[in-house]
Design a protein around this motif. Structure first.
Motif, mmCIF file in Angstrom:
data_model
loop_
_atom_site.group_PDB
_atom_site.id
_atom_site.type_symbol
_atom_site.label_atom_id
_atom_site.label_comp_id
_atom_site.label_asym_id
_atom_site.label_seq_id
_atom_site.Cartn_x
_atom_site.Cartn_y
_atom_site.Cartn_z
ATOM 1 N N TYR A 165 0.857 -1.186 0.000
ATOM 2 C CA TYR A 165 0.000 0.000 0.000
ATOM 3 C C TYR A 165 0.895 1.238 0.000
ATOM 4 N N ALA A 166 0.777 2.073 -1.030
ATOM 5 C CA ALA A 166 1.674 3.221 -1.198
ATOM 6 C C ALA A 166 0.875 4.516 -1.249
ATOM 7 N N TRP A 167 1.394 5.508 -0.552
ATOM 8 C CA TRP A 167 0.785 6.847 -0.544
ATOM 9 C C TRP A 167 1.841 7.865 -0.936
ATOM 10 N N ALA A 168 1.583 8.597 -2.020
ATOM 11 C CA ALA A 168 2.463 9.683 -2.452
ATOM 12 C C ALA A 168 1.750 10.988 -2.138
ATOM 13 N N SER A 169 2.272 11.731 -1.181
ATOM 14 C CA SER A 169 1.595 12.930 -0.690
ATOM 15 C C SER A 169 2.479 14.152 -0.867
ATOM 16 N N ALA A 170 1.994 15.280 -0.355
ATOM 17 C CA ALA A 170 2.800 16.498 -0.371
ATOM 18 C C ALA A 170 3.686 16.590 0.865
ATOM 19 N N TRP A 171 3.069 16.470 2.035
ATOM 20 C CA TRP A 171 3.782 16.714 3.282
ATOM 21 C C TRP A 171 4.098 15.443 4.050
ATOM 22 N N GLY A 172 3.581 14.285 3.636
ATOM 23 C CA GLY A 172 3.828 13.050 4.363
ATOM 24 C C GLY A 172 3.247 13.101 5.756
ATOM 25 N N ARG A 173 3.949 12.498 6.698
ATOM 26 C CA ARG A 173 3.494 12.490 8.089
ATOM 27 C C ARG A 173 4.229 13.563 8.890
ATOM 28 N N ALA A 174 4.286 14.770 8.345
ATOM 29 C CA ALA A 174 5.005 15.859 9.009
ATOM 30 C C ALA A 174 4.477 16.053 10.425
ATOM 31 N N PRO A 175 5.350 15.989 11.424
ATOM 32 C CA PRO A 175 4.888 16.000 12.809
ATOM 33 C C PRO A 175 4.727 17.381 13.419
ATOM 34 N N GLU A 176 5.087 18.422 12.700
ATOM 35 C CA GLU A 176 5.188 19.734 13.331
ATOM 36 C C GLU A 176 4.025 20.654 12.986
ATOM 37 N N GLY A 177 2.822 20.133 12.927
ATOM 38 C CA GLY A 177 1.669 20.990 12.762
ATOM 39 C C GLY A 177 1.178 21.101 11.344
ATOM 40 N N PRO A 178 0.176 21.963 11.114
ATOM 41 C CA PRO A 178 -0.473 22.073 9.798
ATOM 42 C C PRO A 178 0.446 22.684 8.760
ATOM 43 N N ARG A 179 0.111 22.410 7.522
ATOM 44 C CA ARG A 179 0.901 22.903 6.402
ATOM 45 C C ARG A 179 -0.022 23.619 5.404
ATOM 46 N N PRO A 180 0.559 24.438 4.513
ATOM 47 C CA PRO A 180 -0.236 25.045 3.442
ATOM 48 C C PRO A 180 -0.721 23.972 2.466
ATOM 49 N N PRO A 181 -1.539 24.346 1.471
ATOM 50 C CA PRO A 181 -1.965 23.380 0.451
ATOM 51 C C PRO A 181 -0.762 22.679 -0.168
ATOM 52 N N GLY A 182 -0.907 21.391 -0.410
ATOM 53 C CA GLY A 182 0.234 20.575 -0.808
ATOM 54 C C GLY A 182 0.505 20.580 -2.286
ATOM 55 N N THR A 183 0.930 21.701 -2.830
ATOM 56 C CA THR A 183 1.305 21.783 -4.242
ATOM 57 C C THR A 183 2.796 22.061 -4.357
ATOM 58 N N ASP A 184 3.330 21.827 -5.533
ATOM 59 C CA ASP A 184 4.762 21.962 -5.760
ATOM 60 C C ASP A 184 5.305 23.327 -5.343
ATOM 61 N N PRO A 185 4.714 24.463 -5.797
ATOM 62 C CA PRO A 185 5.304 25.753 -5.411
ATOM 63 C C PRO A 185 5.227 26.024 -3.923
ATOM 64 N N MET A 186 4.171 25.527 -3.255
ATOM 65 C CA MET A 186 4.065 25.765 -1.816
ATOM 66 C C MET A 186 5.121 24.965 -1.051
#
Length: 635
Positions: free
Chosen positions: A450-471
C-alpha cells in the motif's frame, strides 16, 4: 490555509530490503557524477546495504578480479555494483553523464543546458537560466537506485540482471516528458508567452512589511474572493486566473502587475486573515537556515517511510517468507514483468511514479472517475488526448470507478484483489474516510503493498499550506536556492518536486517489492513518500553543509553566456569571461573547451527541438507528440 491533520505514525517495524547486500562504489567517481553517486550510496545505505573497502570483489566462475579494476572510474562514466543475496553475483550499474558514445566532459550546468531544463526554468526569467542546485544529478541518483532495486527484484524472481545502464541525459528527458510532449503536439503544440515578463507580476509577492510569499488556489473562487478583498480590479482578477492556473504546466506565469501592487499594500498577517476567510493558500518563503531547524532535517529523516505492519492471522498471509511472484511476461523481459500496479492519482507525482513502474514492465491499472480524468482534455492535444496527460499515462489500463460510492469502493477492492501494489495521492485522512486504507484493502488482497504519495507526508510539526509543488518549494527552502535574475528567491515554475517526488515514489515502491520478495517483510507493507521528502533529497548536501560549516560559500557554478551565434553553458572553473565567449561562434568554443577537458554545451532554447537533435532522437518515440523512452537498459 491548512490541510487535514496528518495520520498517526505507524507503530511498526522497519523492513530493510537490502539487508546483507554489499555495494561496491568507485573510489572517486567523475566530478560530474559525484552527486548522483552520493544519492545512490545514501539511499542504498538507508535500505540496509553495506559498504566497505574490505568487502571484496564478486566471484564469477570461481575467479575474482581486483575490486579496483572492476569498479574503477573510466572516462565519463562510473560503475556501481550491487551484490546478490549471500554475496552472490549481482548487478553492475554503469552511470554516465551523456548517453553512450559521447566522450565529452560533463557536469550539472551543461546537462541542464543540453536537456532543456535551463530553457524551461528560464521561461519566467527572461531567458535560459540554470537552477541553483544539482537537480538533474540528484534526479539521476534516484533513477539509478531504481535500476539497482529493479535488478535486485528481477534476480529474486528468477531472472538475474547482470548489468544496467543509466545516463543523466536520459533520466532528464524521461522526467521532463510532459513538457516535451506539450511542445511537440503537432498543430496543437503549445505556444508559451515570450519572456521577459514583468517579474513583479508573478508570485512570490511582497507584503507591505517585507514578507515574500507564495500563493495557491486550487479553483477560481478562492482566487476571486482573495484578490477582491485585497482590492484588485475585477477585470485583472479574471484575466489573470487562467495564466495562474496553468503556470506550473507551462513553466510560465504572465500575470497582471496590479495583483503584486495590491499585495504590497497589506501586511502579511492581514493577508493571512483574508486567505483564511476566502480559502486561499499562502506560504512565506523560508530560508535554508530556517529549514535546517526542522526536526526531519535535524534527524536526517529517510525520504520515504517503509513500514511493515505485524502479521495477523486475519490477513490470511502464508508463513514467511511471503512472496507473490508471477512469471515474467513480455519480450524482452523487464524486471517488473507480470506484476500489477493499481493507482488512483492526479497531477504529475503519482502518474509519473506509476509510469516508471510501467516502463520497468509492470501492468498498470488506472482508476479514474466516471467521465475520465479532467486533465485528459487539457490543451495541447495529441490524438484527441492532452499531450501532457498522455506523456504520463499512455499504455495504462483505465477503469472508471466512482470511489465515493459503496459500489465504487467494492470495485476498487475487486481491482486490487489480483494486484501487487496500490498507490494513491489522496488528501490526508481521505483513505480512511473512504474505507480504502491499507487495513481495508488487505482484506481483498493479503500481501498488497500500500503506497501513498503525498505532499507533506506524516510531518509531525503541525499544519501545512496546500500541498502543491510551489508551496512545498517555498516552505522547504528549495525556493531559497532558486532565484530570479536579480537574486530574489522564488520557486521555480518547473514542477521540480512533483517530478523528483514521482521518481522517489517509484523508488520506494521498488524497495517495498524487494522487501516482500526477499522475505525481509512478512506482514502487510505500507510505503509513504512525499514532496517534502523529495525536497530533503534535493537539498541534503546544502542543508548538511550549512550544519557542518556555517558561512561556507556555495560551490562555484557554471557560466551561461552569449556567443557570436547563440548561447553556451560552460562548467565551473573554465576561467572564461562572457566578453571572450561573445567573440566566437558556439562550435568554436565547444571544440576549444572540450579539448581542454572543460564541460561545455550549446544551450537549448526551444525544447521542441530536442527530439530532432541527432544525438537525442534515439531517446524519443512519436505518437502525435514526442515521448521520451525509459532511462535505463538491462541485460
Amino acid at each position: 490555509m491548512t490541510s487535514a491533520p496528518p495520520l498517526a505514525p505507524l507503530t511498526t517495524s522497519e523492513a530493510l530490503p537490502l539487508d546483507g547486500r554489499l555495494v561496491h562504489l568507485p573510489p572517486a567517481p567523475p566530478a560530474g557524477l559525484a552527486t548522483a553517486t552520493e544519492v545512490v550510496r545514501d539511499h542504498l545505505t538507508r535500505l540496509g546495504a553495506r559498504f566497505g573497502p574490505g568487502s571484496g570483489p564478486w566471484r564469477t566462475g570461481g575467479s575474482a578480479a581486483p575490486a579496483r579494476d572492476r569498479y574503477a572510474t573510466a572516462g565519463p562514466e562510473t560503475v556501481i555494483g550491487l551484490g546478490g543475496p549471500h554475496h552472490a553475483r549481482g548487478t553492475d550499474l554503469t552511470l554516465r553523464g551523456w548517453p553512450t558514445g559521447d566522450p565529452t566532459p560533463f557536469d550539472e550546468t551543461t546537462a541542464q543546458a543540453a536537456t532543456g531544463l535551463m530553457a524551461l526554468h528560464g521561461r519566467a526569467n527572461g531567458g535560459p537560466r540554470p537552477l541553483g542546485t544539482d537537480y538533474l544529478s540528484t534526479l539521476t541518483g534516484v533513477v539509478a537506485t531504481q535500476a539497482l532495486l529493479a535488478a535486485a527484484l528481477s534476480g529474486l524472481r528468477g531472472a538475474p540482471v547482470r548489468s544496467a545502464r543509466v545516463s543523466v541525459t536520459e533520466a532528464a528527458l524521461f522526467s521532463l516528458g510532459p513538457y516535451v510532449a506539450a511542445a511537440t503536439a503537432g498543430d496543437e503544440a503549445e505556444e508559451v508567452p515570450s519572456p521577459p515578463y514583468r517579474r513583479a507580476a508573478r508570485p512570490p509577492f511582497l507584503s507591505a512589511d517585507g514578507v515574500r510569499f507564495e500563493v495557491e488556489a486550487l479553483d477560481v473562487q478562492p482566487w476571486r474572493d482573495f484578490w477582491k478583498a485585497a482590492g484588485a480590479p475585477a477585470k485583472d482578477i479574471a484575466n489573470s486566473w487562467r495564466a495562474f492556473a496553468a503556470r506550473h504546466a507551462r513553466a510560465a506565469a504572465p500575470l497582471i502587475t496590479t495583483l503584486a501592487q495590491c499585495a504590497a499594500r497589506h501586511r502579511y498577517a492581514d493577508l493571512l486573515l483574508i486567505a483564511e476567510r476566502t480559502g486561499m493558500g499562502l506560504c512565506a518563503l523560508r530560508t535554508l537556515t530556517d529549514r535546517r531547524a526542522d526536526s526531519d532535517v535535524r534527524y536526517d529523516d529517510d525520504p520515504w517511510e517503509l513500514r511493515e505492519l505485524p502479521r495477523d492471522e486475519r490477513d490470511g498471509l502464508p508463513a514467511p517468507p511471503y512472496t507473490s511472484s508471477r512469471p515474467h511476461t513480455g519480450f524482452p523481459q523487464l524486471p517488473l514483468g507480470g506484476l500489477r500496479i493499481v493507482e488512483s492519482t492526479r497531477g504529475v507525482q503519482g502518474p509519473l511514479a506509476t509510469s516508471v513502474l510501467q516502463a520497468l514492465g509492470a501492468h498498470v491499472i488506472r482508476i479514474e472517475q466516471p467521465g475520465g480524468d479532467p486533465s485528459r482534455g487539457a490543451a495541447p492535444l495529441a490524438g484527441g488526448v492532452s499531450a501532457r496527460f498522455a506523456a504520463l499515462n499512455a499504455g495504462k489500463e483505465v477503469r472508471a470507478i466512482d470511489i465515493r460510492t459503496a459500489a465504487g469502493r467494492r470495485a476498487v477492492a475487486e481491482t486490487v484483489a489480483d494486484a501487487d501494489v496500490f498507490l494513491h495521492t489522496w488528501a490526508p485522512g481521505e483513505a480512511a474516510r473512504l474505507r480504502l486504507d491499507e487495513e481495508h484493502l488487505a482484506r481483498a488482497r493479503p500481501g498488497l503493498i500500500y503506497a501513498w504519495a503525498s505532499a507533506w507526508g506524516r510531518a509531525p510539526e503541525g499544519p501545512r499550506p496546500p500541498g502543491t509543488d510551489p508551496m512545498v518549494q517555498a516552505w522547504s527552502g528549495v525556493a531559497d536556492t532558486v532565484t530570479t535574475p536579480d537574486g530574489t528567491p522564488a520557486p521555480s515554475l518547473v514542477a521540480l518536486l512533483d517530478v523528483l517526488g514521482g521518481q522517489l515514489a517509484a523508488e520506494s515502491v521498488l524497495a517495498a517489492l524487494v522487501a516482500r520478495e526477499s522475505g525481509a517483510a512478512t506482514g502487510r507493507l505500507r510505503v509513504d513518500s512525499s514532496l517534502l521528502g523529495a525536497s530533503r533529497v534535493l537539498l541534503r548536501p546544502l542543508l548538511r553543509g550549512l550544519d557542518e560549516a556555517p558561512g561556507t560559500p556555495p560551490a562555484a557554478t557554471g557560466l551561461v553566456a552569449p556567443t557570436a551565434d547563440g548561447l553556451i553553458a560552460v562548467g565551473a572553473g573554465a576561467g572564461t569571461t562572457p566578453a571572450e565567449l561573445a567573440a566566437d561562434p558556439t562550435a568554436t568554443w565547444l571544440a576549444r573547451l572540450h579539448a581542454a577537458g572543460i564541460p561545455a554545451r550549446a544551450v537549448v532554447t526551444d525544447i521542441a527541438a530536442l527530439p530532432q537533435d541527432p544525438a537525442l532522437s534515439p531517446y524519443f518515440t512519436h505518437d502525435g507528440c514526442a515521448r521520451p523512452t525509459p532511462p535505463w537498459s538491462f541485460s
